[in-house]
Design an enzyme around this catalytic site. Structure first.
Site, PDB file in Angstrom:
ATOM      1  N   LYS A  45     -22.808  -9.964   2.129  1.00 20.35           N
ATOM      2  CA  LYS A  45     -22.437 -11.246   1.837  1.00 20.35           C
ATOM      3  C   LYS A  45     -20.865 -11.464   1.923  1.00 20.35           C
ATOM      4  CE  LYS A  45     -21.162 -13.812  -1.397  1.00 20.35           C
ATOM      5  NZ  LYS A  45     -20.327 -14.505  -0.355  1.00 20.35           N
TER       6      LYS A  45
ATOM      7  N   GLU B 276     -14.736  -2.591  -6.781  1.00 18.69           N
ATOM      8  CA  GLU B 276     -13.370  -2.628  -6.464  1.00 18.69           C
ATOM      9  C   GLU B 276     -12.563  -4.079  -6.915  1.00 18.69           C
ATOM     10  OE1 GLU B 276     -11.709  -0.393  -5.054  1.00 18.69           O
ATOM     11  OE2 GLU B 276     -13.152   0.957  -4.287  1.00 18.69           O
TER      12      GLU B 276
ATOM     13  N   CYS C 288      -4.939  -7.183  -3.544  1.00 17.97           N
ATOM     14  CA  CYS C 288      -5.430  -6.378  -4.972  1.00 17.97           C
ATOM     15  C   CYS C 288      -4.337  -5.404  -5.042  1.00 17.97           C
ATOM     16  CB  CYS C 288      -6.709  -5.837  -4.915  1.00 17.97           C
ATOM     17  SG  CYS C 288      -6.770  -4.632  -3.544  1.00 17.97           S
TER      18      CYS C 288
ATOM     19  N   GLU D 117      -2.826 -11.533 -12.535  1.00 14.44           N
ATOM     20  CA  GLU D 117      -2.740 -10.988 -11.011  1.00 14.44           C
ATOM     21  C   GLU D 117      -2.226 -12.491 -10.423  1.00 14.44           C
ATOM     22  OE1 GLU D 117      -6.572 -10.315  -9.268  1.00 14.44           O
ATOM     23  OE2 GLU D 117      -5.811  -8.936  -7.938  1.00 14.44           O
TER      24      GLU D 117
END
Ligand code: NAD
Length: 488
Positions: A183, A259, A293, A390
């Protein structure tokens, strides 16, 4: 839109890949994919429903036994053919990624090389299916270990690296003999659709890889994860969504690879080569427009070199040309959507309110697309949101420290533990600081360390499991131990 881009988009399947066919959604639903540099619609794709998700898992389960029984050499050769086809189609893949995600074309070409390396690496690893054989200490058994495919997998990928995030899951799953449902992210599904067609063209049998793009991600993940035939989920994305999926995974005790998000510290010590640190910072911060990331999120710089580092970093940031990634002069593309631009505005405002100074940038970019200027903030307090969250965009906050202990304390003061970077010329410091950093990845005098041959992954709330390297294959196998009675 030019004729060649229209022709490329026409080559991308827009349906759901279930078994051997690309088909419409069961309710006829669709969603649009936009170009973040212009806002225009690139394509309209079928949007998978819960029924489609179940059908995709059915196809993966039907293909599972036959695929698991193929030889490792056969699976290796399928992956190698896919590697060769992606090499041939490299310009198509690069253009698609720039179109749907925004990164400059030169960087998109870099991702084709990087993402494709997972196919080559796992085509080579596929045949190294080693087990062990050793006698029990008592001598009564011969003990043998071997690896078997874990079984049908659900693979969920983010939007920021449309090829590499898919290939680093699909390639080891194929190598291990697993079947799967992929997906992709609804913001950037075109690359995955084209990638899946390329895998079929390379000879991957029907049902091994099924693709269900959808505007409603949990409509796909929930029915599949509640089905006891699923054996594993591999997810790359935000920590918040990862936690929800972990909860769901607990119901059927699924194997999980997660992850998740990062908050990478970039440490510059007083003995660093400052020019090399600035060059590394530009890579670690600005690769993928800061939407990675692994992106350097907090620049922790010794107080004696902070001014020089900040000035030089701002000079380099000012040289970047913000614009449409298809324009060859562009070195910094648009952010993924308007919400990302709003988020940058808020982070800069919050830091400024708390005493930070804007050394360069700090504003939206011009034009139709979702642009934000490369930005350097100095005197950033640790309480600023940009120092804690982040960022996922082109903002570089600089925080100063005075001792190595303080640098380590700030670096580890986060729930994340994915990437970190360290610039110093002292060998002793490299070992000391590496021992102290609670991160899965550490770039030492290097701004980019992702590599198909390396085990990629985090600790703490950045996740579990590793992708790439020999370890990446282990994630798709389960270990079986055979104890064989020995009569002597
Ligand atoms: P996201 O979590 O919003 O989405 C990731 C994927 O999950 C997408 O396919 C999305 O459609 C799907 N999803 C969203 N909600 C879901 C739900 N409720 N149930 C099931 N699936 C759902 O993340 P994103 O915005 O696409 O990507 C950015 C995030 O990904 C950042 O946090 C970044 O750090 C992380 N990331 C991590 C790595 C890594 O290797 N650790 C690599 C790239 C990105």
């Amino acid at each position: 839109m030019t004729d060649s881009i229209r022709a490329l988009l026409d080559r991308v399947p827009t349906g759901l890949l279930i078994g051997s066919e690309w088909r419409e959604a069961s309710d006829g639903g669709t969603f649009d994919v936009h170009n973040p540099a212009t806002g225009e619609i690139l394509a309209t794709l079928a949007s998978a429903t819960q029924d489609d998700a179940r059908a995709a898992l059915d196809a993966a389960c039907e293909a599972a036994a036959e695929w698991a029984a193929t030889s490792t050499r056969h699976r290796s050769e399928v992956l190698r053919r896919a590697f060769d086809l992606i090499t041939e189609r490299a310009e198509d893949f690069a253009t698609l990624m720039t179109l749907e995600m925004g990164k400059p074309l030169a960087e998109a070409r870099g991702e084709v090389t990087y993402g494709n390396e997972y196919l080559r690496w796992f085509s080579e690893e596929a045949v190294r299916d080693y087990g062990r054989s050793f006698p029990a200490p008592e001598g009564t058994l011969e003990m043998i270990t071997r690896r078997k495919p874990v079984g049908p997998c659900l693979l969920i990928t983010p939007w920021n690296f449309p090829l590499a995030m898919a290939s680093r899951k699909v390639a080891p799953a194929v190598a291990a003999g697993c079947t799967m449902v992929l997906k992709p992210a609804a913001l950037t599904p075109l690359t995955s659709q084209y990638f899946a067609q390329t895998m079929l063209d390379a000879g991957l049998p029907a049902g091994v890889l099924n693709v269900v793009s959808s505007a409603k991600p949990s409509d796909v993940s929930t029915p599949i994860m509640q089905d006891s035939r699923l054996r594993k989920i591999s997810f790359t994305g935000s920590t918040g969504v990862g936690k929800k999926l972990l909860e769901l995974a607990s119901q059927n005790v699924l194997r999980t690879s997660m992850e998740l998000g990062g908050n990478a510290p970039f440490l510059v010590f007083e003995d660093a080569d400052i020019d090399a640190a600035v060059a590394g910072a530009m890579q670690a911060k600005m690769r993928n427009i800061g939407e990675a990331c692994t992106a350097a999120n907090r620049f922790l710089v010794h107080e004696s070199v902070a001014e020089e580092f900040g000035t030089k970093l701002a000079e380099e940031m000012n040289k970047l040309k913000v614009g449409n990634g298809l324009d060859s002069a562009t070195t910094c593309g648009p952010l993924i959507n308007p919400a990302a631009v709003d988020s940058m505005t808020e982070l800069v405002r919050d830091a400024s309110d708390k005493g930070a100074r804007v050394l360069c940038g700090g504003e939206r970019g011009e034009g139709e697309g979702f642009f934000y200027q490369p930005t350097v903030l100095v005197d950033v307090p640790r309480s600023a949101r940009a120092a804690q969250e982040e960022i996922f965009g082109p903002i570089a906050p600089i925080i100063t420290f005075s001792t190595e202990e303080e640098a380590l304390e700030i670096a580890n003061d986060t729930e994340y533990g994915l990437a970190s970077y360290l610039f110093t010329q002292s060998i002793d410091r490299i070992w000391r600081v590496s021992d102290g950093l609670e991160f899965g990845l550490l770039g030492i005098n290097a701004g980019v360390i992702s590599n198909a041959a390396a085990p990629f992954g985090g600790v703490k709330q950045s996740g579990m499991g590793r992708e790439g390297g020999a370890e990446g294959l282990d994630e798709y196998t389960s270990l079986q131990y055979l104890g064989v009675k020995v009569e002597r």
